[in-house]
Design a protein around this motif. Structure first.
Motif, PDB file in Angstrom:
ATOM      1  N   ALA A 136       0.831  -1.209   0.000  1.00  0.00           N
ATOM      2  CA  ALA A 136       0.000   0.000   0.000  1.00  0.00           C
ATOM      3  C   ALA A 136       0.865   1.258   0.000  1.00  0.00           C
ATOM      4  O   ALA A 136       0.537   2.247  -0.659  1.00  0.00           O
ATOM      5  CB  ALA A 136      -0.921   0.002   1.209  1.00  0.00           C
ATOM      6  N   GLY A 137       1.986   1.200   0.702  1.00  0.00           N
ATOM      7  CA  GLY A 137       2.903   2.340   0.728  1.00  0.00           C
ATOM      8  C   GLY A 137       3.522   2.609  -0.632  1.00  0.00           C
ATOM      9  O   GLY A 137       3.666   3.763  -1.046  1.00  0.00           O
ATOM     10  N   LYS A 138       3.878   1.550  -1.334  1.00  0.00           N
ATOM     11  CA  LYS A 138       4.452   1.703  -2.683  1.00  0.00           C
ATOM     12  C   LYS A 138       3.407   2.259  -3.643  1.00  0.00           C
ATOM     13  O   LYS A 138       3.707   3.135  -4.461  1.00  0.00           O
ATOM     14  CB  LYS A 138       4.984   0.367  -3.192  1.00  0.00           C
ATOM     15  N   THR A 139       2.182   1.765  -3.535  1.00  0.00           N
ATOM     16  CA  THR A 139       1.100   2.264  -4.394  1.00  0.00           C
ATOM     17  C   THR A 139       0.834   3.730  -4.113  1.00  0.00           C
ATOM     18  O   THR A 139       0.645   4.528  -5.038  1.00  0.00           O
ATOM     19  CB  THR A 139      -0.173   1.431  -4.170  1.00  0.00           C
ATOM     20  N   SER A 140       0.825   4.088  -2.856  1.00  0.00           N
ATOM     21  CA  SER A 140       0.622   5.485  -2.474  1.00  0.00           C
ATOM     22  C   SER A 140       1.746   6.374  -3.008  1.00  0.00           C
ATOM     23  O   SER A 140       1.502   7.481  -3.485  1.00  0.00           O
ATOM     24  CB  SER A 140       0.539   5.597  -0.958  1.00  0.00           C
ATOM     25  N   LEU A 141       2.974   5.868  -2.935  1.00  0.00           N
ATOM     26  CA  LEU A 141       4.121   6.627  -3.448  1.00  0.00           C
ATOM     27  C   LEU A 141       3.989   6.837  -4.956  1.00  0.00           C
ATOM     28  O   LEU A 141       4.249   7.934  -5.457  1.00  0.00           O
ATOM     29  CB  LEU A 141       5.427   5.916  -3.107  1.00  0.00           C
ATOM     30  N   LYS A 142       3.567   5.810  -5.681  1.00  0.00           N
ATOM     31  CA  LYS A 142       3.372   5.941  -7.134  1.00  0.00           C
ATOM     32  C   LYS A 142       2.305   6.986  -7.440  1.00  0.00           C
ATOM     33  O   LYS A 142       2.477   7.807  -8.340  1.00  0.00           O
ATOM     34  CB  LYS A 142       2.934   4.604  -7.745  1.00  0.00           C
ATOM     35  N   GLN A 143       1.211   6.952  -6.689  1.00  0.00           N
ATOM     36  CA  GLN A 143       0.121   7.896  -6.926  1.00  0.00           C
ATOM     37  C   GLN A 143       0.559   9.327  -6.611  1.00  0.00           C
ATOM     38  O   GLN A 143       0.250  10.247  -7.362  1.00  0.00           O
ATOM     39  CB  GLN A 143      -1.108   7.507  -6.094  1.00  0.00           C
ATOM     40  N   THR A 144       1.262   9.499  -5.508  1.00  0.00           N
ATOM     41  CA  THR A 144       1.768  10.833  -5.150  1.00  0.00           C
ATOM     42  C   THR A 144       2.738  11.339  -6.210  1.00  0.00           C
ATOM     43  O   THR A 144       2.703  12.509  -6.592  1.00  0.00           O
ATOM     44  CB  THR A 144       2.459  10.795  -3.771  1.00  0.00           C
ATOM     45  N   ALA A 145       3.599  10.436  -6.691  1.00  0.00           N
ATOM     46  CA  ALA A 145       4.561  10.804  -7.736  1.00  0.00           C
ATOM     47  C   ALA A 145       3.832  11.206  -9.010  1.00  0.00           C
ATOM     48  O   ALA A 145       4.198  12.199  -9.662  1.00  0.00           O
ATOM     49  CB  ALA A 145       5.514   9.641  -8.004  1.00  0.00           C
ATOM     50  N   LEU A 146       2.773  10.474  -9.373  1.00  0.00           N
ATOM     51  CA  LEU A 146       2.008  10.800 -10.573  1.00  0.00           C
ATOM     52  C   LEU A 146       1.365  12.184 -10.453  1.00  0.00           C
ATOM     53  O   LEU A 146       1.445  12.994 -11.380  1.00  0.00           O
ATOM     54  CB  LEU A 146       0.930   9.742 -10.811  1.00  0.00           C
ATOM     55  N   VAL A 147       0.758  12.459  -9.317  1.00  0.00           N
ATOM     56  CA  VAL A 147       0.108  13.760  -9.114  1.00  0.00           C
ATOM     57  C   VAL A 147       1.130  14.889  -9.228  1.00  0.00           C
ATOM     58  O   VAL A 147       0.885  15.905  -9.890  1.00  0.00           O
ATOM     59  CB  VAL A 147      -0.609  13.797  -7.742  1.00  0.00           C
ATOM     60  N   GLU A 148       2.291  14.693  -8.620  1.00  0.00           N
ATOM     61  CA  GLU A 148       3.329  15.731  -8.647  1.00  0.00           C
ATOM     62  C   GLU A 148       3.871  15.939 -10.064  1.00  0.00           C
ATOM     63  O   GLU A 148       4.060  17.080 -10.506  1.00  0.00           O
ATOM     64  CB  GLU A 148       4.462  15.357  -7.689  1.00  0.00           C
ATOM     65  N   VAL A 149       4.115  14.860 -10.785  1.00  0.00           N
ATOM     66  CA  VAL A 149       4.639  14.971 -12.153  1.00  0.00           C
ATOM     67  C   VAL A 149       3.602  15.623 -13.065  1.00  0.00           C
ATOM     68  O   VAL A 149       3.944  16.476 -13.890  1.00  0.00           O
ATOM     69  CB  VAL A 149       5.062  13.578 -12.687  1.00  0.00           C
ATOM     70  N   GLN A 150       2.335  15.232 -12.916  1.00  0.00           N
ATOM     71  CA  GLN A 150       1.290  15.846 -13.736  1.00  0.00           C
ATOM     72  C   GLN A 150       1.154  17.336 -13.438  1.00  0.00           C
ATOM     73  O   GLN A 150       0.937  18.138 -14.346  1.00  0.00           O
ATOM     74  CB  GLN A 150      -0.042  15.135 -13.520  1.00  0.00           C
ATOM     75  N   LYS A 151       1.301  17.705 -12.193  1.00  0.00           N
ATOM     76  CA  LYS A 151       1.234  19.122 -11.809  1.00  0.00           C
ATOM     77  C   LYS A 151       2.351  19.910 -12.481  1.00  0.00           C
ATOM     78  O   LYS A 151       2.112  20.974 -13.075  1.00  0.00           O
ATOM     79  CB  LYS A 151       1.339  19.234 -10.289  1.00  0.00           C
ATOM     80  N   ILE A 152       3.558  19.369 -12.445  1.00  0.00           N
ATOM     81  CA  ILE A 152       4.709  20.036 -13.069  1.00  0.00           C
ATOM     82  C   ILE A 152       4.521  20.127 -14.582  1.00  0.00           C
ATOM     83  O   ILE A 152       4.778  21.169 -15.185  1.00  0.00           O
ATOM     84  CB  ILE A 152       6.015  19.271 -12.735  1.00  0.00           C
TER      85      ILE A 152
END
Length: 179
Positions: A142-158
């Protein structure tokens, strides 16, 4: 003495029959394995096509604000990050070393070129997200999945700030090592 010769002939005849039976079984097993390989080999292509269509169908059905809405519909392309991310993360018991290999899923060659053009910016955003994580979270699925999702949101924002479009559909971990 004649009985001994008959026993030897019977034994050698039985050995030949046994060898022939074993050879037939091996040949049949090899033929069956080959047939299964060819039969199942064709299904992999169908399964991949079905998976690609299912992925695009899932993307089209997502709610407002999703990553697939602004991603251009096209073939799935993968943009690898040139270097793995290596960093230390704090944990309750001790600090841990983490290495993550990342690829980005984009749709269409225009998005692929945009992602390649902004690799340093994407790497910076990912490193910022990864450095905020902790070892206890990364030890769980769950932590890895959460990290992937957070990374996706941040990359999409940039990418939205730079290119006026999300461009990146998914952040994929193709390698994950924690020591």
């Amino acid at each position: 003495m004649a009985d001994e010769k008959e026993l030897e002939l019977d034994n050698s005849g039985k050995k030949k029959k046994l060898i022939i039976i074993i050879a037939i079984v091996v040949i049949l097993a090899a033929a069956g394995g080959g047939a299964a390989f060819f039969m199942l080999g064709g299904e992999d292509e169908t399964s991949q096509a079905a998976a690609d269509s299912e992925l695009s169908a899932d993307g089209e059905g997502e709610s407002a604000g999703s990553s697939a809405e602004s991603a251009e519909i096209g073939s799935a392309l993968y943009v690898p990050m040139p270097r793995p991310f290596r960093f230390n993360v704090p944990g309750n018991a001790r600090d841990r070393f983490v290495e993550i290999r990342v690829q980005l899923l984009v749709r269409g060659s225009d998005n692929e070129e945009a992602a390649k053009k902004h690799v340093p910016l994407i790497e910076s955003a990912l490193l910022g997200v990864f450095s905020r994580s902790n070892a206890d979270d990364l030890a769980t699925s769950a932590g890895k999945t959460s990290l992937k999702q957070t990374a996706l949101v941040e990359v999409q924002k940039i990418m939205t700030e730079v290119e006026s479009s999300d461009i990146i559909e998914k952040v994929l971990f193709t390698g994950f090592v924690m020591q």
